[in-house]
Design a protein around this motif. Sequence first.
Motif, PDB file in Angstrom:
ATOM      1  N   GLY A 180     -45.076  -7.554 -30.816  1.00 35.52           N
ATOM      2  CA  GLY A 180     -45.118  -8.901 -31.366  1.00 35.52           C
ATOM      3  C   GLY A 180     -46.422  -9.587 -31.024  1.00 35.52           C
ATOM      4  N   SER A 181     -46.335 -10.861 -30.652  1.00 33.48           N
ATOM      5  CA  SER A 181     -47.534 -11.645 -30.362  1.00 33.48           C
ATOM      6  C   SER A 181     -48.141 -11.320 -29.006  1.00 33.48           C
ATOM      7  N   GLY A 182     -47.339 -10.747 -28.116  1.00 32.82           N
ATOM      8  CA  GLY A 182     -47.809 -10.500 -26.752  1.00 32.82           C
ATOM      9  C   GLY A 182     -47.705 -11.713 -25.861  1.00 32.82           C
ATOM     10  N   ASN A 183     -47.099 -12.788 -26.373  1.00 33.75           N
ATOM     11  CA  ASN A 183     -47.013 -14.037 -25.611  1.00 33.75           C
ATOM     12  C   ASN A 183     -45.647 -14.273 -24.978  1.00 33.75           C
ATOM     13  N   GLN A 184     -44.709 -13.348 -25.175  1.00 31.19           N
ATOM     14  CA  GLN A 184     -43.384 -13.505 -24.581  1.00 31.19           C
ATOM     15  C   GLN A 184     -43.460 -13.266 -23.075  1.00 31.19           C
ATOM     16  N   LYS A 185     -43.055 -14.243 -22.286  1.00 29.37           N
ATOM     17  CA  LYS A 185     -43.010 -14.080 -20.838  1.00 29.37           C
ATOM     18  C   LYS A 185     -41.880 -13.122 -20.452  1.00 29.37           C
ATOM     19  N   VAL A 186     -42.164 -12.276 -19.475  1.00 31.03           N
ATOM     20  CA  VAL A 186     -41.177 -11.326 -18.982  1.00 31.03           C
ATOM     21  C   VAL A 186     -41.123 -11.423 -17.463  1.00 31.03           C
ATOM     22  N   SER A 187     -39.931 -11.567 -16.920  1.00 31.29           N
ATOM     23  CA  SER A 187     -39.742 -11.544 -15.470  1.00 31.29           C
ATOM     24  C   SER A 187     -39.584 -10.089 -15.048  1.00 31.29           C
ATOM     25  N   MET A 188     -40.460  -9.619 -14.148  1.00 30.71           N
ATOM     26  CA  MET A 188     -40.444  -8.202 -13.769  1.00 30.71           C
ATOM     27  C   MET A 188     -40.737  -8.051 -12.285  1.00 30.71           C
ATOM     28  N   SER A 189     -40.516  -6.842 -11.779  1.00 31.67           N
ATOM     29  CA  SER A 189     -40.550  -6.654 -10.331  1.00 31.67           C
ATOM     30  C   SER A 189     -41.064  -5.285  -9.921  1.00 31.67           C
ATOM     31  N   ASN A 190     -41.498  -5.193  -8.657  1.00 31.24           N
ATOM     32  CA  ASN A 190     -41.660  -3.907  -8.001  1.00 31.24           C
ATOM     33  C   ASN A 190     -40.258  -3.366  -7.719  1.00 31.24           C
ATOM     34  N   ILE A 191     -40.089  -2.059  -7.754  1.00 34.39           N
ATOM     35  CA  ILE A 191     -38.747  -1.510  -7.594  1.00 34.39           C
ATOM     36  C   ILE A 191     -38.164  -1.779  -6.211  1.00 34.39           C
ATOM     37  N   ASP A 192     -39.014  -1.983  -5.207  1.00 38.13           N
ATOM     38  CA  ASP A 192     -38.458  -2.233  -3.881  1.00 38.13           C
ATOM     39  C   ASP A 192     -37.768  -3.593  -3.764  1.00 38.13           C
ATOM     40  N   ILE A 193     -37.846  -4.400  -4.831  1.00 39.52           N
ATOM     41  CA  ILE A 193     -37.144  -5.680  -4.801  1.00 39.52           C
ATOM     42  C   ILE A 193     -35.633  -5.471  -4.718  1.00 39.52           C
ATOM     43  N   VAL A 194     -35.138  -4.330  -5.201  1.00 38.38           N
ATOM     44  CA  VAL A 194     -33.698  -4.098  -5.135  1.00 38.38           C
ATOM     45  C   VAL A 194     -33.223  -4.080  -3.685  1.00 38.38           C
ATOM     46  N   GLY A 195     -34.051  -3.519  -2.802  1.00 39.04           N
ATOM     47  CA  GLY A 195     -33.711  -3.522  -1.388  1.00 39.04           C
ATOM     48  C   GLY A 195     -33.875  -4.885  -0.757  1.00 39.04           C
ATOM     49  N   ARG A 196     -34.996  -5.542  -1.065  1.00 43.20           N
ATOM     50  CA  ARG A 196     -35.239  -6.874  -0.506  1.00 43.20           C
ATOM     51  C   ARG A 196     -34.161  -7.863  -0.934  1.00 43.20           C
ATOM     52  N   ALA A 197     -33.772  -7.801  -2.202  1.00 40.10           N
ATOM     53  CA  ALA A 197     -32.757  -8.712  -2.716  1.00 40.10           C
ATOM     54  C   ALA A 197     -31.386  -8.398  -2.129  1.00 40.10           C
ATOM     55  N   THR A 198     -31.071  -7.117  -1.969  1.00 43.06           N
ATOM     56  CA  THR A 198     -29.783  -6.738  -1.390  1.00 43.06           C
ATOM     57  C   THR A 198     -29.652  -7.260   0.029  1.00 43.06           C
ATOM     58  N   VAL A 199     -30.709  -7.127   0.813  1.00 47.97           N
ATOM     59  CA  VAL A 199     -30.699  -7.649   2.184  1.00 47.97           C
ATOM     60  C   VAL A 199     -30.528  -9.166   2.170  1.00 47.97           C
ATOM     61  N   ALA A 200     -31.225  -9.853   1.272  1.00 48.17           N
ATOM     62  CA  ALA A 200     -31.113 -11.308   1.181  1.00 48.17           C
ATOM     63  C   ALA A 200     -29.684 -11.729   0.873  1.00 48.17           C
ATOM     64  N   VAL A 201     -29.042 -11.035  -0.057  1.00 45.75           N
ATOM     65  CA  VAL A 201     -27.673 -11.371  -0.441  1.00 45.75           C
ATOM     66  C   VAL A 201     -26.696 -11.105   0.694  1.00 45.75           C
ATOM     67  N   LEU A 202     -26.798  -9.934   1.307  1.00 51.00           N
ATOM     68  CA  LEU A 202     -25.830  -9.565   2.345  1.00 51.00           C
ATOM     69  C   LEU A 202     -26.068 -10.305   3.665  1.00 51.00           C
ATOM     70  N   SER A 203     -27.251 -10.871   3.823  1.00 52.18           N
ATOM     71  CA  SER A 203     -27.519 -11.679   5.015  1.00 52.18           C
ATOM     72  C   SER A 203     -26.867 -13.058   4.915  1.00 52.18           C
ATOM     73  N   LYS A 204     -26.703 -13.551   3.691  1.00 53.42           N
ATOM     74  CA  LYS A 204     -26.058 -14.846   3.458  1.00 53.42           C
ATOM     75  C   LYS A 204     -25.108 -14.730   2.265  1.00 53.42           C
TER      76      LYS A 204
END
Length: 318
Positions: A180-204
């Motif tokens: 398309g236009s190339g202007n669509q914003k996309v939220s994306m991550s490094n794959i290690d975010i799955v671990g960082r996010a899991t720890v954040a959730v299980l800590s609280k």
Amino acid sequence: MGLIKNVMVLGPIVSQVDIFKASGNVGKPIVSALLRADFAVTVNSSVSSLSDNFFSNVAKVSVDYNSVPSLKEAFKGQDAIVEAFNPNVSVYQDKIAKAAVEAGVKHIITPDFSSDTFNENAKELLIFEPKQQAQRRLEEGTKNSGVSWTAIITGPFFDWAIPRGIFWVDPKTRTVTVFGSGNQKVSMSNIDIVGRATVAVLSKPDSFANRPAYFADYNVTTNELSKILEEITKPNGWSVALVPVATLFADGKQKWQEDSAKNVQDRLNSAAYQMLGTYGIFEESNRYGADFSDKIEKGWLRDLEHLKEDLSQIVKED
């Protein structure tokens, strides 16, 4: 809810590991992050990608996903369960929920770790149906039980996808595909975010109970990615391939229906899945929530200078 210390990470059935490779790739950073945060981790021993010598200090138990007694026995003493399996394994979600309730598990992290399956229009894309069905089964099975859940939404994993040639940046051909236009914003991550996010959730866990939680490293357009790539690889340039998005949905839906008629099992690697998933990301009005920057947990989103550093490591010159 109380302190969570003992965590079981559920992965794919061994026969599905080769077909659904992403599950093992998600499981490893989750286990690594939990160990670094001093959680006691157990994995199901049928998962070669998690239970081999990669982690010597992880407990292993045998699990039959089709047996509530087997699951209940495996869940005894576990405070939380992380479902790091492919959504096709989610057909067992009702049994997992029942066993978790009977075993006294406190919290379950669902098998999301990708796009926003909670978006009100997500069902149109068809590809999220297994996850959405699993979510319904989980909520039904844990209702009024004291077991809470969290769905972790991260967006696509660019550092995992780019080297495998399944991202819209291809360092081998030095090509950026602009949908398309190339202007669509996309939220994306490094794959290690799955671990960082899991720890954040299980800590609280109380802070994340019974809701989707949104984590992402960056929010960026393809055009912004192109500019960053040009900067970090000067004087060598990049080619741009322009691809329209208007026909992706109709074409992908047709192929999906054809695959259904053929009883195709490996949906993840099908052309239909890729087309519908791509449309969901780059549809210009953000109809499917590829840009979920307004929902990301406070303090998680990084600026594009950090993205420049990350991309430099991925596309660096030989």
